[in-house]
Motif scaffolding. Sequence first.
Motif, PDB file in Angstrom:
ATOM      1  N   TYR A   1       0.834  -1.201   0.000  1.00 23.89           N
ATOM      2  CA  TYR A   1       0.000   0.000   0.000  1.00 23.89           C
ATOM      3  C   TYR A   1       0.868   1.250   0.000  1.00 23.89           C
ATOM      4  O   TYR A   1       1.973   1.245   0.535  1.00 23.89           O
ATOM      5  CB  TYR A   1      -0.915   0.024   1.233  1.00 23.89           C
ATOM      6  N   HIS A   2       0.322   2.308  -0.591  1.00 23.56           N
ATOM      7  CA  HIS A   2       1.038   3.582  -0.596  1.00 23.56           C
ATOM      8  C   HIS A   2       1.331   4.031   0.835  1.00 23.56           C
ATOM      9  O   HIS A   2       2.425   4.515   1.143  1.00 23.56           O
ATOM     10  CB  HIS A   2       0.203   4.641  -1.328  1.00 23.56           C
ATOM     11  N   THR A   3       0.334   3.880   1.720  1.00 20.25           N
ATOM     12  CA  THR A   3       0.511   4.155   3.155  1.00 20.25           C
ATOM     13  C   THR A   3       0.090   2.915   3.926  1.00 20.25           C
ATOM     14  O   THR A   3      -1.066   2.493   3.837  1.00 20.25           O
ATOM     15  CB  THR A   3      -0.336   5.354   3.608  1.00 20.25           C
ATOM     16  N   SER A   4       1.007   2.331   4.658  1.00 18.16           N
ATOM     17  CA  SER A   4       0.685   1.132   5.423  1.00 18.16           C
ATOM     18  C   SER A   4      -0.204   1.476   6.609  1.00 18.16           C
ATOM     19  O   SER A   4      -0.297   2.640   7.033  1.00 18.16           O
ATOM     20  CB  SER A   4       1.967   0.460   5.926  1.00 18.16           C
ATOM     21  N   TRP A   5      -0.851   0.469   7.163  1.00 20.36           N
ATOM     22  CA  TRP A   5      -1.673   0.649   8.356  1.00 20.36           C
ATOM     23  C   TRP A   5      -0.853   1.236   9.500  1.00 20.36           C
ATOM     24  O   TRP A   5      -1.283   2.173  10.177  1.00 20.36           O
ATOM     25  CB  TRP A   5      -2.279  -0.689   8.752  1.00 20.36           C
ATOM     26  N   GLU A   6       0.335   0.705   9.709  1.00 22.41           N
ATOM     27  CA  GLU A   6       1.174   1.181  10.803  1.00 22.41           C
ATOM     28  C   GLU A   6       1.588   2.634  10.603  1.00 22.41           C
ATOM     29  O   GLU A   6       1.612   3.425  11.559  1.00 22.41           O
ATOM     30  CB  GLU A   6       2.416   0.290  10.955  1.00 22.41           C
ATOM     31  N   ASP A   7       1.913   3.010   9.372  1.00 21.48           N
ATOM     32  CA  ASP A   7       2.283   4.407   9.096  1.00 21.48           C
ATOM     33  C   ASP A   7       1.090   5.336   9.274  1.00 21.48           C
ATOM     34  O   ASP A   7       1.233   6.469   9.753  1.00 21.48           O
ATOM     35  CB  ASP A   7       2.844   4.542   7.678  1.00 21.48           C
ATOM     36  N   PHE A   8      -0.089   4.867   8.871  1.00 22.76           N
ATOM     37  CA  PHE A   8      -1.308   5.667   9.048  1.00 22.76           C
ATOM     38  C   PHE A   8      -1.551   5.931  10.527  1.00 22.76           C
ATOM     39  O   PHE A   8      -1.790   7.068  10.948  1.00 22.76           O
ATOM     40  CB  PHE A   8      -2.493   4.927   8.425  1.00 22.76           C
ATOM     41  N   LYS A   9      -1.469   4.883  11.338  1.00 19.60           N
ATOM     42  CA  LYS A   9      -1.661   5.042  12.784  1.00 19.60           C
ATOM     43  C   LYS A   9      -0.643   6.008  13.377  1.00 19.60           C
ATOM     44  O   LYS A   9      -1.007   6.892  14.172  1.00 19.60           O
ATOM     45  CB  LYS A   9      -1.532   3.682  13.483  1.00 19.60           C
ATOM     46  N   LYS A  10       0.595   5.837  13.010  1.00 15.33           N
ATOM     47  CA  LYS A  10       1.645   6.696  13.568  1.00 15.33           C
ATOM     48  C   LYS A  10       1.400   8.162  13.217  1.00 15.33           C
ATOM     49  O   LYS A  10       1.555   9.053  14.059  1.00 15.33           O
ATOM     50  CB  LYS A  10       3.025   6.275  13.061  1.00 15.33           C
ATOM     51  N   GLY A  11       1.011   8.431  11.978  1.00 11.50           N
ATOM     52  CA  GLY A  11       0.748   9.805  11.569  1.00 11.50           C
ATOM     53  C   GLY A  11      -0.366  10.441  12.373  1.00 11.50           C
ATOM     54  O   GLY A  11      -0.259  11.598  12.822  1.00 11.50           O
ATOM     55  N   VAL A  12      -1.446   9.695  12.580  1.00 14.76           N
ATOM     56  CA  VAL A  12      -2.586  10.217  13.350  1.00 14.76           C
ATOM     57  C   VAL A  12      -2.184  10.511  14.801  1.00 14.76           C
ATOM     58  O   VAL A  12      -2.478  11.586  15.344  1.00 14.76           O
ATOM     59  CB  VAL A  12      -3.758   9.220  13.328  1.00 14.76           C
TER      60      VAL A  12
ATOM     61  N   ILE B   1      -8.595   3.549  19.383  1.00 12.69           N
ATOM     62  CA  ILE B   1      -7.858   2.299  19.595  1.00 12.69           C
ATOM     63  C   ILE B   1      -6.689   2.534  20.547  1.00 12.69           C
ATOM     64  O   ILE B   1      -6.433   1.740  21.461  1.00 12.69           O
ATOM     65  CB  ILE B   1      -7.361   1.739  18.244  1.00 12.69           C
ATOM     66  N   GLU B   2      -5.980   3.626  20.341  1.00  7.92           N
ATOM     67  CA  GLU B   2      -4.832   3.933  21.190  1.00  7.92           C
ATOM     68  C   GLU B   2      -5.256   4.269  22.613  1.00  7.92           C
ATOM     69  O   GLU B   2      -4.696   3.733  23.581  1.00  7.92           O
ATOM     70  CB  GLU B   2      -4.060   5.113  20.582  1.00  7.92           C
ATOM     71  N   LEU B   3      -6.229   5.131  22.765  1.00  8.91           N
ATOM     72  CA  LEU B   3      -6.616   5.602  24.097  1.00  8.91           C
ATOM     73  C   LEU B   3      -7.287   4.519  24.936  1.00  8.91           C
ATOM     74  O   LEU B   3      -7.183   4.527  26.165  1.00  8.91           O
ATOM     75  CB  LEU B   3      -7.548   6.806  23.972  1.00  8.91           C
ATOM     76  N   LEU B   4      -7.986   3.599  24.267  1.00  9.82           N
ATOM     77  CA  LEU B   4      -8.695   2.547  24.985  1.00  9.82           C
ATOM     78  C   LEU B   4      -7.951   1.215  24.958  1.00  9.82           C
ATOM     79  O   LEU B   4      -8.466   0.210  25.471  1.00  9.82           O
ATOM     80  CB  LEU B   4     -10.099   2.363  24.396  1.00  9.82           C
TER      81      LEU B   4
END
Length: 225
Positions: free
Chosen positions: A130-141, A172-175
């Motif tokens: 993918y152009h943006t991986s799931w992990e990279d998407f999460k990190k950016g947010v 997901i992160e906060l909970l």
Amino acid sequence: MIYLIRHGQASFLKSDYDQLSELGQQQSEVLGNALKDRNQEASFISRGSLNRHEQTARHCLNAFGIDKDVSEDDRWNEYDHMELLSKHNPAFTDYAAIGEYLMNQENPMKALQQVLNKSIGDWIKGAYDYHTSWEDFKKGVLDALNDVASKLDKGQSAWVFTSGGPISVALIELLALKDEQFVDLQARLVNSSITKILVGKNRLSLSSYNDYGHLDHNPNFITYR
């Protein structure tokens, strides 16, 4: 407090999805009036770089009656759902192809949700390139969320106009939830809803999720796409 605001209804399955529908504009205006009635003004305002983010912010602020600078940060953008769908099924090259597929299904909206959920599942598992991986998407947010928090002093609030994906990542992160719960969290987010995050001295915590009380006066205003 950080207010994560989901954009108003966009133009789903139209040639240009990234535009608010007429209803999306109304939702944004109702939100602005509600925030004004609650006397909840922001010290800092940010948004993603998508048209639906800019338009939601503009209609909301106009209804509120304030003229403030709005910072643009593309880390608040939604994931590329067309890329996810086309990776899952190469026949889904554009909205026309998806629309044709859906018209041949007994329940088009249910079929769409099923194929979108499967494509998100592929993405989370890293099934394709993918152009943006799931992990990279999460990190950016999460980096963007922490950056907003760092700008606030005691008693101040920030508004962030964004999409369901980034809001669900924050949840997901906060909970401390599993990545697989992303789909269910996102599916429940109403257009123009507010998710509040409390900025504490040492950590962020969820205050409220998916508040759309400003739309309760008209059930037709409650939409999920």
